[in-house]
Design an enzyme around this catalytic site. Sequence first.
Site, PDB file in Angstrom:
ATOM      1  N   ARG A   1     -12.494  17.641 -12.268  1.00 20.04           N
ATOM      2  CA  ARG A   1     -13.653  18.532 -12.363  1.00 20.04           C
ATOM      3  C   ARG A   1     -13.436  19.812 -11.572  1.00 20.04           C
ATOM      4  O   ARG A   1     -13.920  20.872 -11.956  1.00 20.04           O
ATOM      5  CB  ARG A   1     -14.927  17.803 -11.922  1.00 20.04           C
ATOM      6  CG  ARG A   1     -14.898  17.207 -10.528  1.00 20.04           C
ATOM      7  CD  ARG A   1     -16.038  16.200 -10.354  1.00 20.04           C
ATOM      8  NE  ARG A   1     -16.064  15.590  -9.030  1.00 20.04           N
ATOM      9  CZ  ARG A   1     -15.401  14.498  -8.683  1.00 20.04           C
ATOM     10  NH1 ARG A   1     -14.609  13.890  -9.551  1.00 20.04           N
ATOM     11  NH2 ARG A   1     -15.522  14.000  -7.472  1.00 20.04           N
TER      12      ARG A   1
ATOM     13  N   THR B   1     -20.029  10.769  -6.316  1.00 17.77           N
ATOM     14  CA  THR B   1     -18.789  10.872  -7.078  1.00 17.77           C
ATOM     15  C   THR B   1     -17.682  11.312  -6.148  1.00 17.77           C
ATOM     16  O   THR B   1     -17.477  12.508  -5.937  1.00 17.77           O
ATOM     17  CB  THR B   1     -18.941  11.902  -8.220  1.00 17.77           C
ATOM     18  OG1 THR B   1     -20.197  11.731  -8.857  1.00 17.77           O
ATOM     19  CG2 THR B   1     -17.826  11.729  -9.241  1.00 17.77           C
ATOM     20  N   GLY B   2     -16.985  10.364  -5.578  1.00 14.00           N
ATOM     21  CA  GLY B   2     -15.900  10.684  -4.666  1.00 14.00           C
ATOM     22  C   GLY B   2     -14.553  10.513  -5.325  1.00 14.00           C
ATOM     23  O   GLY B   2     -13.908  11.467  -5.741  1.00 14.00           O
TER      24      GLY B   2
ATOM     25  N   HIS C   1     -17.508  22.711  -7.915  1.00 14.09           N
ATOM     26  CA  HIS C   1     -17.244  22.569  -9.348  1.00 14.09           C
ATOM     27  C   HIS C   1     -18.538  22.580 -10.160  1.00 14.09           C
ATOM     28  O   HIS C   1     -19.631  22.374  -9.636  1.00 14.09           O
ATOM     29  CB  HIS C   1     -16.465  21.281  -9.623  1.00 14.09           C
ATOM     30  CG  HIS C   1     -17.218  20.047  -9.220  1.00 14.09           C
ATOM     31  ND1 HIS C   1     -18.245  19.515  -9.964  1.00 14.09           N
ATOM     32  CD2 HIS C   1     -17.092  19.255  -8.130  1.00 14.09           C
ATOM     33  CE1 HIS C   1     -18.725  18.443  -9.365  1.00 14.09           C
ATOM     34  NE2 HIS C   1     -18.040  18.266  -8.235  1.00 14.09           N
TER      35      HIS C   1
ATOM     36  N   GLU D   1     -13.230  15.023  -2.605  1.00 14.04           N
ATOM     37  CA  GLU D   1     -14.577  14.717  -2.141  1.00 14.04           C
ATOM     38  C   GLU D   1     -14.554  13.512  -1.204  1.00 14.04           C
ATOM     39  O   GLU D   1     -13.603  12.731  -1.177  1.00 14.04           O
ATOM     40  CB  GLU D   1     -15.497  14.461  -3.338  1.00 14.04           C
ATOM     41  CG  GLU D   1     -16.943  14.139  -3.020  1.00 14.04           C
ATOM     42  CD  GLU D   1     -17.705  15.216  -2.231  1.00 14.04           C
ATOM     43  OE1 GLU D   1     -17.306  15.531  -1.099  1.00 14.04           O
ATOM     44  OE2 GLU D   1     -18.722  15.703  -2.753  1.00 14.04           O
ATOM     45  N   TRP D   2     -15.595  13.388  -0.437  1.00 12.69           N
ATOM     46  CA  TRP D   2     -15.845  12.279   0.479  1.00 12.69           C
ATOM     47  C   TRP D   2     -15.573  10.964  -0.253  1.00 12.69           C
ATOM     48  O   TRP D   2     -15.986  10.793  -1.400  1.00 12.69           O
ATOM     49  CB  TRP D   2     -17.311  12.351   0.869  1.00 12.69           C
ATOM     50  CG  TRP D   2     -17.758  11.642   2.100  1.00 12.69           C
ATOM     51  CD1 TRP D   2     -17.556  10.347   2.419  1.00 12.69           C
ATOM     52  CD2 TRP D   2     -18.562  12.206   3.151  1.00 12.69           C
ATOM     53  NE1 TRP D   2     -18.166  10.060   3.613  1.00 12.69           N
ATOM     54  CE2 TRP D   2     -18.801  11.185   4.082  1.00 12.69           C
ATOM     55  CE3 TRP D   2     -19.103  13.461   3.392  1.00 12.69           C
ATOM     56  CZ2 TRP D   2     -19.556  11.374   5.230  1.00 12.69           C
ATOM     57  CZ3 TRP D   2     -19.850  13.659   4.528  1.00 12.69           C
ATOM     58  CH2 TRP D   2     -20.071  12.618   5.444  1.00 12.69           C
ATOM     59  N   ASP D   3     -14.896  10.040   0.389  1.00  9.96           N
ATOM     60  CA  ASP D   3     -14.729   8.692  -0.166  1.00  9.96           C
ATOM     61  C   ASP D   3     -16.018   7.933   0.146  1.00  9.96           C
ATOM     62  O   ASP D   3     -16.303   7.635   1.299  1.00  9.96           O
ATOM     63  CB  ASP D   3     -13.519   8.004   0.466  1.00  9.96           C
ATOM     64  CG  ASP D   3     -13.297   6.590  -0.045  1.00  9.96           C
ATOM     65  OD1 ASP D   3     -14.178   6.034  -0.741  1.00  9.96           O
ATOM     66  OD2 ASP D   3     -12.237   6.017   0.271  1.00  9.96           O
ATOM     67  N   TYR D   4     -16.786   7.632  -0.910  1.00  8.68           N
ATOM     68  CA  TYR D   4     -18.102   7.017  -0.730  1.00  8.68           C
ATOM     69  C   TYR D   4     -18.086   5.497  -0.639  1.00  8.68           C
ATOM     70  O   TYR D   4     -19.134   4.881  -0.485  1.00  8.68           O
ATOM     71  CB  TYR D   4     -19.039   7.442  -1.861  1.00  8.68           C
ATOM     72  CG  TYR D   4     -19.337   8.915  -1.869  1.00  8.68           C
ATOM     73  CD1 TYR D   4     -20.035   9.515  -0.827  1.00  8.68           C
ATOM     74  CD2 TYR D   4     -18.922   9.718  -2.911  1.00  8.68           C
ATOM     75  CE1 TYR D   4     -20.306  10.870  -0.828  1.00  8.68           C
ATOM     76  CE2 TYR D   4     -19.197  11.071  -2.933  1.00  8.68           C
ATOM     77  CZ  TYR D   4     -19.886  11.645  -1.891  1.00  8.68           C
ATOM     78  OH  TYR D   4     -20.158  12.984  -1.895  1.00  8.68           O
TER      79      TYR D   4
END
Length: 196
Positions: A58, A21-22, A9, A79-82
């Site tokens: 996004r 930013t997960g 994105h 996205e990866w869970d941070y």
Amino acid sequence: MAELIVVRHGETEWSKSGRHTGVSDIPLTAEGEDQTRRLLADLGNRSWAVVLVSPRQRARRTAELAGIAEYEVLEDLAEWDYGVLEGHTTAEYEARRTSVGLPRWQLFADGAPGGEDAAAVGVRVDRVLERARREMEGGDVLLIAHSHVLRVLAARWLELDPRHGSGFLLGAARRGVLTYEHSLPVIGHWNVPLSA
């Protein structure tokens, strides 16, 4: 031969500042919106067998501004869970660790405390790749998602351990092309910038 095009994105305030930013649903910046309007311009007039997009706004907005009229939202492209890193930079997290005498940390090797590790992300992207490979029998496939999940996806495309995703840098509004050579999975292009 069909290609799997992967797109990160456009820019967000958090990607610009290096914050993880997960699960946060951060919008594109004005610059990010401008980037996405030019994102696919040099790919030519393609018809996609399928377009799969992360559920985060996004990524969905990137698809829309890039001129994609129809796409399917796929949770596995999130996205990866941070975990505890969400909203923080790597430098901030490292400073906290070193202040209490803990060793250096690396996301792909150590995972995100309270979130996912590379193996868990690998399980998700393996499902995405299984679907993408089926769809590629009918033509090119487009994925629009995020940096770290797509880095793991590139590693898994090459049948590498998910931790090897650390070697596939992918900037905002950049793309890669995954394809085959002599029936072997290869990376045709990676981290391709916007055309001028």
